[in-house]
Design an enzyme around this catalytic site. Structure first.
Site, PDB file in Angstrom:
ATOM      1  N   ASN A 131     -11.129  52.081  55.852  1.00 24.58           N
ATOM      2  CA  ASN A 131     -11.143  50.751  56.466  1.00 24.58           C
ATOM      3  C   ASN A 131     -11.567  50.927  57.919  1.00 24.58           C
ATOM      4  O   ASN A 131     -10.781  51.403  58.739  1.00 24.58           O
ATOM      5  CB  ASN A 131      -9.737  50.133  56.366  1.00 24.58           C
ATOM      6  N   TRP A 132     -12.799  50.566  58.202  1.00 24.48           N
ATOM      7  CA  TRP A 132     -13.346  50.818  59.546  1.00 24.48           C
ATOM      8  C   TRP A 132     -12.822  49.808  60.577  1.00 24.48           C
ATOM      9  O   TRP A 132     -13.042  49.968  61.759  1.00 24.48           O
ATOM     10  CB  TRP A 132     -14.864  50.754  59.521  1.00 24.48           C
ATOM     11  N   LYS A 133     -12.198  48.752  60.116  1.00 30.38           N
ATOM     12  CA  LYS A 133     -11.693  47.694  61.018  1.00 30.38           C
ATOM     13  C   LYS A 133     -12.833  47.218  61.933  1.00 30.38           C
ATOM     14  O   LYS A 133     -13.980  47.234  61.507  1.00 30.38           O
ATOM     15  CB  LYS A 133     -10.474  48.205  61.784  1.00 30.38           C
TER      16      LYS A 133
ATOM     17  N   HIS B  23      -4.266  42.764  54.584  1.00 25.53           N
ATOM     18  CA  HIS B  23      -3.994  43.827  55.552  1.00 25.53           C
ATOM     19  C   HIS B  23      -2.991  43.334  56.588  1.00 25.53           C
ATOM     20  O   HIS B  23      -3.039  42.176  57.002  1.00 25.53           O
ATOM     21  CB  HIS B  23      -5.292  44.282  56.231  1.00 25.53           C
TER      22      HIS B  23
ATOM     23  N   GLU C  57      -2.847  43.698  59.646  1.00 23.56           N
ATOM     24  CA  GLU C  57      -3.462  43.140  60.866  1.00 23.56           C
ATOM     25  C   GLU C  57      -3.899  41.694  60.639  1.00 23.56           C
ATOM     26  O   GLU C  57      -3.857  40.878  61.553  1.00 23.56           O
ATOM     27  CB  GLU C  57      -4.634  44.036  61.314  1.00 23.56           C
TER      28      GLU C  57
ATOM     29  N   GLU D 153       1.010  50.133  52.948  1.00 24.81           N
ATOM     30  CA  GLU D 153       0.758  50.530  54.336  1.00 24.81           C
ATOM     31  C   GLU D 153       1.948  50.107  55.204  1.00 24.81           C
ATOM     32  O   GLU D 153       1.994  48.963  55.678  1.00 24.81           O
ATOM     33  CB  GLU D 153      -0.510  49.854  54.857  1.00 24.81           C
TER      34      GLU D 153
ATOM     35  N   GLY E 267      -1.992  53.392  62.698  1.00 26.30           N
ATOM     36  CA  GLY E 267      -2.550  53.646  64.017  1.00 26.30           C
ATOM     37  C   GLY E 267      -1.557  54.247  65.000  1.00 26.30           C
ATOM     38  O   GLY E 267      -1.819  54.301  66.206  1.00 26.30           O
TER      39      GLY E 267
ATOM     40  N   SER F 156      -1.944  56.300  59.132  1.00 30.21           N
ATOM     41  CA  SER F 156      -2.116  57.622  59.758  1.00 30.21           C
ATOM     42  C   SER F 156      -2.378  58.742  58.750  1.00 30.21           C
ATOM     43  O   SER F 156      -1.878  59.861  58.907  1.00 30.21           O
ATOM     44  CB  SER F 156      -0.922  57.957  60.654  1.00 30.21           C
TER      45      SER F 156
ATOM     46  N   GLY G 120      -7.656  54.480  58.030  1.00 35.15           N
ATOM     47  CA  GLY G 120      -8.221  53.758  59.172  1.00 35.15           C
ATOM     48  C   GLY G 120      -8.954  54.721  60.088  1.00 35.15           C
ATOM     49  O   GLY G 120     -10.073  55.157  59.810  1.00 35.15           O
ATOM     50  N   GLY G 121      -8.321  55.083  61.191  1.00 31.49           N
ATOM     51  CA  GLY G 121      -8.940  55.904  62.244  1.00 31.49           C
ATOM     52  C   GLY G 121      -9.710  57.116  61.733  1.00 31.49           C
ATOM     53  O   GLY G 121     -10.854  57.351  62.167  1.00 31.49           O
TER      54      GLY G 121
HETATM   55  P1  13P Z   1      -4.755  54.297  60.389  1.00 30.05           P
HETATM   56  O1  13P Z   1      -5.210  55.310  59.360  1.00 30.05           O
HETATM   57  O2  13P Z   1      -5.627  54.275  61.602  1.00 30.05           O
HETATM   58  O3  13P Z   1      -3.299  54.445  60.687  1.00 30.05           O
HETATM   59  O4  13P Z   1      -4.943  52.848  59.724  1.00 30.05           O
HETATM   60  C1  13P Z   1      -4.443  52.621  58.454  1.00 30.05           C
HETATM   61  C2  13P Z   1      -4.940  51.301  57.971  1.00 30.05           C
HETATM   62  O5  13P Z   1      -4.548  50.268  58.484  1.00 30.05           O
HETATM   63  C3  13P Z   1      -5.925  51.279  56.893  1.00 30.05           C
HETATM   64  O6  13P Z   1      -6.117  49.999  56.404  1.00 30.05           O
END
Ligand code: 13P
Length: 251
Positions: free
Chosen positions: A9-11, A95, A97, A167, A173, A213, A234-235
């Site tokens: 997930n590149w956000k 998600h 967020e 999640e 993050g 993470s 994510g990251g």
């Molecule tokens: P991180 O891997 O950056 O913690 O993000 C997880 C995430 O929200 C994937 O959708």
């Protein structure tokens, strides 16, 4: 045997050039599509150009979100038919967020899930508790409520296109990962909830991903647990070497 999924997930990250460089690198190095499903979810403007680049590869593309209506006066939004028209039939919904910053609640998410399913799209539906809920011992209740409130109307055919991502919000993050035991415990619980909603067979077949993470150093341990069917990353999905190492851990 459930095939594992590693989804990135590149956000809201990367320019077009950076996005192209990243998928070119993944395409060059990923050849195990028969063993693991790999999905990347870039921002809307990149879906079409990346679709062209990834046409002959085993890497799938997903949107990060979409609207519940199919067309109309909804400035700034993107619909299921629009995504399908550019060759995208997958979407991440729910998600944390989106829930937290864009006020997406369970009722609204139920509408989005229904629209996605009516268009025969594959959905990664995210659930997870915040830190206070875990500390108060409410994390199982929270996750059950999130699942029941948005997925209660799914048909058996819908369930076959559903993937769930657990999640925990406190792990996103933050560099703080759920332990493999915590992940396994919650994934097992999610499978039980799905069993109650859709039957045992569906519960055995559904893939449940862990997100929060995930990195090369913890992926293998997490993915080795019986109910952890891969990760939503994510990251670490923005760095080709890290994402490829996480994919490797799922093989
Ligand atoms: P991180 O891997 O950056 O913690 O993000 C997880 C995430 O929200 C994937 O959708």
């Amino acid at each position: 045997m459930r095939k594992k999924i590693v989804a990135g997930n590149w956000k809201m990250n990367l320019t077009l050039k950076q996005a192209i460089d990243l998928v070119e690198e993944l395409k060059k190095n990923f050849h195990s599509g028969d063993k693991v499903e790999v999905v990347v979810a870039p921002s809307f403007p990149y879906l079409y150009p990346l679709r062209e680049i990834l046409k002959a590869s085993a890497i799938e593309l997903s949107a990060q979100n979409m609207h519940w209506e199919t067309a109309g006066a909804f400035t700034g939004e993107v619909s299921a038919p629009m995504l399908l028209s550019v060759g995208i039939d997958r979407v991440i919904l729910g998600h944390s967020e989106r829930r937290q910053y864009f006020c997406e609640d369970a009722g609204l998410l139920a509408k989005k899930v229904k629209t996605a399913m009516d268009h025969e799209m594959q959905v990664i539906f995210c659930v997870g508790e915040v830190l206070e809920e875990r500390e108060a011992g409410r994390h199982f209740d929270t996750v059950r409520e999130q699942l029941e409130a948005s997925l209660h109307a799914l048909t058996p055919a819908d369930w076959s296109r559903m993937t769930i991502a657990y999640e925990p919000v406190w792990a996103i993050g933050t560099g703080k990962t759920a332990t493999p035991d915590q992940a396994q415990e919650m994934h097992r619980f999610i499978r039980q909830v799905v069993s109650g909603m859709a039957g045992e067979q569906t519960a055995e077949q559904i893939r449940i991903l862990y997100g929060g993470s995930v990195k090369p150093s913890n992926a293998a341990d997490l993915f080795s647990r019986p109910d952890v069917d891969g990760g939503l990353v994510g990251g670490a999905s923005l760095k080709p070497e890290d994402f490829l190492a996480i994919i490797e851990a799922a093989l």
